[in-house]
Design a protein around this motif. Structure first.
Motif, PDB file in Angstrom:
ATOM      1  N   ALA A 296       0.873  -1.171   0.000  1.00 53.58           N
ATOM      2  CA  ALA A 296       0.000   0.000   0.000  1.00 53.58           C
ATOM      3  C   ALA A 296       0.905   1.213   0.000  1.00 53.58           C
ATOM      4  CB  ALA A 296      -0.898   0.002   1.231  1.00 53.58           C
ATOM      5  N   ASP A 300      -4.116   5.997   3.134  1.00 50.12           N
ATOM      6  CA  ASP A 300      -5.517   5.698   2.815  1.00 50.12           C
ATOM      7  C   ASP A 300      -5.670   4.298   2.241  1.00 50.12           C
ATOM      8  OD1 ASP A 300      -6.572   8.025   3.718  1.00 50.12           O
ATOM      9  OD2 ASP A 300      -6.490   9.067   1.787  1.00 50.12           O
ATOM     10  N   SER A 301      -4.790   3.946   1.294  1.00 49.80           N
ATOM     11  CA  SER A 301      -4.943   2.622   0.695  1.00 49.80           C
ATOM     12  C   SER A 301      -4.580   1.540   1.704  1.00 49.80           C
ATOM     13  CB  SER A 301      -4.123   2.494  -0.591  1.00 49.80           C
ATOM     14  OG  SER A 301      -2.763   2.672  -0.341  1.00 49.80           O
ATOM     15  N   VAL A 303      -5.203   1.566   4.908  1.00 53.24           N
ATOM     16  CA  VAL A 303      -6.384   1.369   5.757  1.00 53.24           C
ATOM     17  C   VAL A 303      -7.470   0.624   4.984  1.00 53.24           C
ATOM     18  CG1 VAL A 303      -8.267   2.590   6.923  1.00 53.24           C
ATOM     19  CG2 VAL A 303      -5.895   3.355   7.219  1.00 53.24           C
ATOM     20  N   ARG A 304      -7.660   1.009   3.711  1.00 56.55           N
ATOM     21  CA  ARG A 304      -8.696   0.379   2.880  1.00 56.55           C
ATOM     22  C   ARG A 304      -8.374  -1.090   2.634  1.00 56.55           C
ATOM     23  NH1 ARG A 304      -8.326   3.879  -0.998  1.00 56.55           N
ATOM     24  NH2 ARG A 304      -7.134   2.493  -2.348  1.00 56.55           N
ATOM     25  N   MET A 305      -7.109  -1.356   2.257  1.00 54.03           N
ATOM     26  CA  MET A 305      -6.724  -2.723   1.880  1.00 54.03           C
ATOM     27  C   MET A 305      -6.604  -3.640   3.082  1.00 54.03           C
ATOM     28  SD  MET A 305      -3.888  -1.595  -0.931  1.00 54.03           S
ATOM     29  CE  MET A 305      -3.040  -3.174  -0.975  1.00 54.03           C
ATOM     30  N   VAL A 307      -8.525  -4.233   5.346  1.00 49.41           N
ATOM     31  CA  VAL A 307      -9.768  -4.958   5.599  1.00 49.41           C
ATOM     32  C   VAL A 307      -9.714  -6.340   4.940  1.00 49.41           C
ATOM     33  CG1 VAL A 307     -12.276  -4.886   5.329  1.00 49.41           C
ATOM     34  CG2 VAL A 307     -10.999  -2.770   5.694  1.00 49.41           C
ATOM     35  N   GLU A 308      -9.048  -6.409   3.781  1.00 49.13           N
ATOM     36  CA  GLU A 308      -8.997  -7.650   2.996  1.00 49.13           C
ATOM     37  C   GLU A 308      -7.874  -8.581   3.439  1.00 49.13           C
ATOM     38  OE1 GLU A 308     -11.244  -8.190   0.517  1.00 49.13           O
ATOM     39  OE2 GLU A 308     -12.153  -6.281   1.104  1.00 49.13           O
TER      40      GLU A 308
ATOM     41  N   LEU B  47     -14.300   9.174   8.587  1.00 54.07           N
ATOM     42  CA  LEU B  47     -14.234   7.824   8.036  1.00 54.07           C
ATOM     43  C   LEU B  47     -14.565   6.821   9.132  1.00 54.07           C
ATOM     44  CD1 LEU B  47     -10.936   7.855   5.918  1.00 54.07           C
ATOM     45  CD2 LEU B  47     -13.292   8.277   5.173  1.00 54.07           C
ATOM     46  N   GLY B  49     -14.741   2.862  10.830  1.00 54.21           N
ATOM     47  CA  GLY B  49     -13.811   1.729  10.908  1.00 54.21           C
ATOM     48  C   GLY B  49     -12.748   1.894  11.967  1.00 54.21           C
ATOM     49  N   GLY B  52     -10.387   4.652  11.425  1.00 56.32           N
ATOM     50  CA  GLY B  52     -11.074   5.837  10.928  1.00 56.32           C
ATOM     51  C   GLY B  52     -10.931   7.016  11.869  1.00 56.32           C
TER      52      GLY B  52
END
Lengths: 425, 195
Positions: A296, A300-301, A303-305, A307-308, B47, B49, B52
């Motif tokens: 990442a 931001d990415s 934190v987003r990634m 999750v997976e 945000l 989570g 967040g």
């Protein structure tokens, strides 16, 4: 000469007077190895300068005369105390006419608050002062057969008996430190400058034989001619310390007793290590441990990634904005910065593997990588890691049991301590 | 007050209201009502989570840069702040040395904080460092009063660490290292210096 000593094979001075760096250069002279012509201004001259706020009488004339004897228009001016204080004091390169101001600047750098704090932390007295080494400049950026680098006689990550280090073609050493230019693995020197490589290997082996320990050199080659600028011996840690001591005993360079004494119980603390066949990139390990995850390139990415699945945060450097990315990531890689950078300090506080100072590292977002925060190595894909004892440790601990006479099953550190107890009687 | 909340968030990254309040020296309810106004203007966003919290939008970053620079120039504080920033940068490597010494012993082994004498020595150096940091903070707040908040927070972190809350040295969001890094970010943002 009252304040100046030659750097030459016949020197009789101790590190207290000429500093550890000059002392090492004298050893290189004795071993017949190439050192740029130079002289050293004593720690006593530094102490006089710090006491009186001006150079001692006669120093300026001595420096001018000694510089004239070097036969070089430009010189380097380096600090070098009797105890190692890496990076704390000044080094000034490419000095041509105004040499004394540079010498005074290096003297004064002994007393910066940062240097004082470092000495307080490491129990180093404040009244030692630093010696100053003045040497003819050798130019790593002179032509395509020039460059600069660092070399360990054995791999400092594993202790394996293969030279290890980095080389930078066509640049001066400061470009390595500043991260302005990308370094290459040391072995590329073998292909590009075979004569320099052969000379370097010979030097490493002679220095090892002298110190009876693994060693490290900083070198420059100018138009195909090798010069050594600094030397250190020992200082390996963890599994590498175990392997070097065991191998040296196996090579009959040191005794088994000495091998046991060279390894401290703290070297036996186990951290997971990556076992990859192919290393993609290498930086400095800043927090030990192995982590695998998808790259990442922004917080931001990350934190987003996350999750997976696990992510490795890869940033030029980090700032407070990256805190949640660091929190979300399994490990961190930065292009810039050293072991005391923001990323390194935060990663250690979170116990996350970290590799810093991977200059020029670019990799596509989402790529799966594995990082080793001890060696600073980065490999593609998911790589195995191990914490198991290797054969070298088993061998060393066998010797420890022979010494203590106790062959019962105990913790590794206990076995080593028992041997140390017998040997120190 | 709205610039204070906006700019605090600019310097600390994503955070909840309690942390923003602590950093800015405001109450949580003050922060909350400011955040609602800022969100209406599209300058901050929340945000969800685990990782967040409140953070700046791209528009928020632009607005903060304009306003914080405007404040700097209208107070004619740039020369004084620039001078104090250079003093900060002299101290910066020493602080990082200290944090590293706190985390790693000189033999390269992670500090497990079992050696009270060693920790005491490092904290002693932090105290010495802090005396000099306070001088720089005074120069910073002479240029722009809001920088005094960093002196308060750094002093508080060190006081807690000395009282045995060791995480206030270099771990976690209220630690000396974290506050120092936020101050660094604030100075770069305020003076418009890219990283």
């Amino acid at each position: 000469m009252r304040w100046i000593r030659p750097i030459a094979a016949e020197s009789q001075e101790t590190a207290d007077t000429v500093g550890g760096k000059a002392d090492g250069l004298v050893v290189l002279h004795r071993l017949g190895l190439p050192v740029p012509p130079g002289f050293v201004i004593t720690t006593e001259a530094c102490r006089a300068f710090l006491r009186d706020g001006r150079p001692p009488d006669g120093l300026s004339d001595e420096v001018a005369a000694a510089k004239a004897g070097l036969g070089s228009a430009t010189v380097s001016v380096r600090s070098g105390a009797s105890v190692s204080m890496p990076g704390m004091m000044d080094t000034i390169l490419n000095v041509d006419k105004r040499l004394m101001p540079s010498v005074e600047a290096v003297f004064s750098s002994w007393n910066t608050p940062r240097a004082r704090t470092y000495r307080e932390l490491h129990d180093i007295p404040h009244d030692l002062g630093t010696a100053v080494i003045v040497q003819a400049m050798v130019l790593g950026d002179r032509d395509e057969h020039s460059g600069t680098g660092v070399a360990f006689s054995r791999d400092p990550n594993t202790g394996a008996r293969t030279p290890f280090g980095e080389v930078l073609f066509g640049h001066q050493g400061e470009d390595v430190v500043s991260g302005r230019a990308r370094t290459h693995p040391l072995h590329e020197l073998a292909e590009r400058e075979p004569a320099v490589w052969a000379e370097l290997l010979d030097a490493l082996s002679r220095i090892e034989a002298h110190h009876r320990d693994a060693c490290y050199v900083e070198f420059t080659f100018e138009s195909g001619v090798l010069w050594l600028l600094q030397v250190r011996s020992g200082g390996y840690a963890g599994a590498a310390a175990v392997r070097v001591a065991t191998d040296l005993a196996g090579e009959q360079v040191i005794s088994r007793t000495e091998a046991l004494l060279r390894v401290s119980p703290q070297h036996l603390v186990r951290t997971p290590r990556m076992t990859a066949d192919h290393v993609l990139a290498r930086g400095l390990g800043a927090c030990p441990g192995v982590a695998t995850g998808r790259v990442a390139s922004t917080t931001d990415s990350a934190v987003r990634m996350a999750v997976e699945g696990p992510v490795i945060l890869v940033r030029p450097e980090t700032s407070p904005h990256d805190m949640r990315g660091l929190a979300a990531a399994a490990g961190v890689v930065t292009e810039r910065g050293g072991p005391a950078s923001h990323a390194a300090v935060v990663a250690r506080s979170m116990g996350k593997p970290a590799v810093v100072g991977v200059s020029g590292f670019t990799i596509a977002e989402g790529t799966l990588i594995t990082i080793d925060g001890t060696s600073g190595e980065i490999a593609l894909g998911s790589q195995p890691s191990t914490t198991t004892a290797d054969a070298h440790l088993a061998r060393l601990l066998g010797w420890a049991d022979d010494v203590s006479g106790d062959h019962t099953e105990r913790a590794e550190a206990e076995r080593l301590r028992a041997a140390h107890a017998v040997l120190s009687r | 007050m709205s610039l204070l909340v906006l700019h605090t968030l600019r310097c600390i990254g994503f955070a909840g209201t309690a942390r923003i309040a602590g950093a800015a020296g405001l109450t949580e309810s003050e922060v909350e009502s400011e955040l609602i106004d800022l969100a209406v203007d599209g300058l901050v966003t929340h945000l969800p989570g685990e990782f967040g919290g409140w953070g700046l939008t791209d528009e928020g970053r632009v607005a903060d840069a304009q306003r914080i620079t405007g404040e700097l120039e209208s107070a004619q504080a740039r020369p004084a702040l620039t001078k104090a920033f250079h003093e900060f940068m002299v101290l910066n490597p020493e602080l990082l040395d200290l944090c590293t010494a706190w985390q790693i012993r000189s033999n390269g082994i992670l500090n497990d904080h079992s050696d009270i004498a060693y920790d005491g020595r490092v904290l002693g150096r932090f105290n010495d460092f802090h005396e000099r940091a306070v001088v720089v903070c005074a120069d910073l707040s002479a240029a722009q009063a809001r920088f005094d908040r960093y002196r308060v927070r750094l002093t508080d972190a060190l006081r807690r660490a000395a009282a045995g809350e060791l995480e206030y040295v270099a771990d976690g969001i209220g630690s000396y290292h974290a506050v120092w890094a936020e101050l660094h970010e604030d100075l770069l943002a305020t003076l418009g210096i890219p990283r």
